[in-house]
Design an enzyme around this catalytic site. Structure first.
Site: not given
Ligand code: CAA
Length: 380
Positions: A125-126, A241, A340-341, A364-365
């Site tokens: 994703l990133s 999630d 400690g040390g 993951e955020g």
């Molecule tokens: N479940 C389902 N739908 C969701 C949701 C959820 N948890 N959260 C948001 N949505 C939906 C919303 O309902 C919305 O839908 P509509 O457009 O239909 O209304 C849409 O998604 C957009 O939601 P937001 O406006 O809240 O989105 P945003 O752009 O403001 O972002 C955020 C919200 C929480 C900041 C999100 O961008 C985020 O979680 N960012 C962090 C990303 C991340 O965790 N990256 C980790 C990379 S993966 C990784 O690390 C894996 C690894 O390999 C270890």
């Protein structure tokens, strides 16, 4: 909510603990030192069903639920955080395909992930300029006949050089002024047009493979789209999630290992530098460590339980990850102080646990993203 594990949850936990103690723990320090990817250990986890704990049995999974999955990752992380994150992301990828895939996709990819034949799963994703804000990604998906062509670059992808199955997100062309829609695609490792770039040299979780990926005219056939076209953001958020419970569980395992090392020391001898006859400094530290660990356990069990019951758990998963990862840093810091040390010497793993714990607040955020999710879900 009942915190007593059911018979089947206990079975999964015991099986993970037995394998973690006998096979994973003895290799953990060397995996950390050399950055070796724990390939053989992943096979051992797969043989015990631990790469697909919350995936239907018909797809090769254990079908043991989200609580059992969390307990398993805790046990693996207590031995080796690198192996745990690799397993956690693989579970997440397998669950996501089971949840959003059509019948063909589920039957094709889930059994390979569960059995270990795919080695691991990746969640791509990133990007270099889109970490916390995945909607800003630049990787594009262009229609081509019945399928798509992907172009762009991904960054910090766990297991990217080894994964047999990768979930890859890309954006579609959007009219000016409109937010681009994302889609999620399933790619197989070694796909044409997919190449592995830089391997990151990380402070912690050093045995987990973290790479950049390049997509250069990478063709995805029509059956490679996961979920609805343009519905990729929802797939990513809903997968994360669940993934955040996995990382909370990882942080819990790390913190537990650090606390256990401290208890061994505390029972064996007094903390260095503390005057004889005064144990209060040590007792205060141990109490804080225990309370932080248990708070994280309760929050992550709550999130996993809600997930298992089909209740909303976005906020609970973010709280679990925030409390567990930030708590693990504090617990591991205290473990170093108690040592400690010798705390920085890597003798009983606390120095490794400290470095590993720090990384759990980043992926993951980040903690800031968890706070954003918690606040928005509280205000809604
Ligand atoms: N479940 C389902 N739908 C969701 C949701 C959820 N948890 N959260 C948001 N949505 C939906 C919303 O309902 C919305 O839908 P509509 O457009 O239909 O209304 C849409 O998604 C957009 O939601 P937001 O406006 O809240 O989105 P945003 O752009 O403001 O972002 C955020 C919200 C929480 C900041 C999100 O961008 C985020 O979680 N960012 C962090 C990303 C991340 O965790 N990256 C980790 C990379 S993966 C990784 O690390 C894996 C690894 O390999 C270890």
């Amino acid at each position: 909510m009942d915190f007593t594990p059911s018979e089947s949850q206990r079975r999964v936990q015991s099986s993970a603990r037995a394998f973690a103690e006998s096979a994973i723990a003895p290799e953990a320090a060397e995996i950390d030192r050399t950055g070796r990817f724990p390939r053989a250990l992943l096979r051992g986890l797969a043989e015990r069903g631990l790469l697909a704990v919350n995936v239907p049995a018909a797809l090769g999974g254990l079908e043991a639920g989200a609580v059992a999955a969390a307990l398993a990752i805790q046990e693996i992380a207590r031995a080796c955080a690198s192996t745990a994150v690799t397993a956690s992301v693989t579970n997440m990828v397998c669950e996501t395909i089971a949840a959003f895939g059509n019948d063909d996709q589920r039957k094709r990819h889930c059994p390979r992930l569960a059995s270990g034949d795919a080695v691991a799963g990746s969640f791509a994703l990133s990007e270099p300029d889109a970490g916390s804000d995945p909607a800003a990604m630049r990787t594009t998906a262009r229609r081509d006949g019945g399928g798509w062509v992907l172009d762009g670059a991904k960054q910090w992808i766990t297991s990217g050089a080894y994964a047999g199955v990768l979930l890859v997100w890309a954006r579609h062309e959007a009219p000016a002024g409109q937010r681009a829609k994302l889609s999620c695609f399933i790619l197989e490792g070694g796909a044409r047009g997919l190449s592995v770039r830089r391997t990151e040299d990380k402070m912690g979780i050093r045995g987990s493979n973290t790479v950049g990926l390049e997509l250069d005219g990478c063709r995805v056939p029509a059956d490679g789209l996961l979920g609805a076209e343009g519905g990729g953001f929802r797939v990513a958020m809903s997968a994360l999630d669940g993934g955040r419970i996995g990382i909370a569980s990882q942080a819990i395992g790390i913190a537990r290992a650090a606390l256990e090392a401290s208890l061994v020391r505390a029972r064996g001898r007094r903390a260095p530098g503390v005057p004889r006859g005064d144990d209060s400094w040590l007792e205060m530290k141990l109490a804080d460590m225990r309370a932080r660990l248990d708070a994280a356990i309760v929050l992550s069990m709550q999130a996993a339980w809600r997930k298992e019951k089909g209740l909303p758990f976005t906020r609970e998963a973010a709280m679990a990850k925030l409390a567990a990862s930030e708590g693990a840093i504090r617990v591991c810091g205290d473990a170093i102080a108690i040592a400690g040390g010798t705390g920085g010497l890597g003798e009983d793993g606390v120095e490794r646990h400290f470095r590993d714990a720090r990384v759990t607040t980043l992926y993951e955020g980040t903690s800031e993203i968890q706070r954003l999710v918690i606040a928005r879900r509280s205000l809604a």
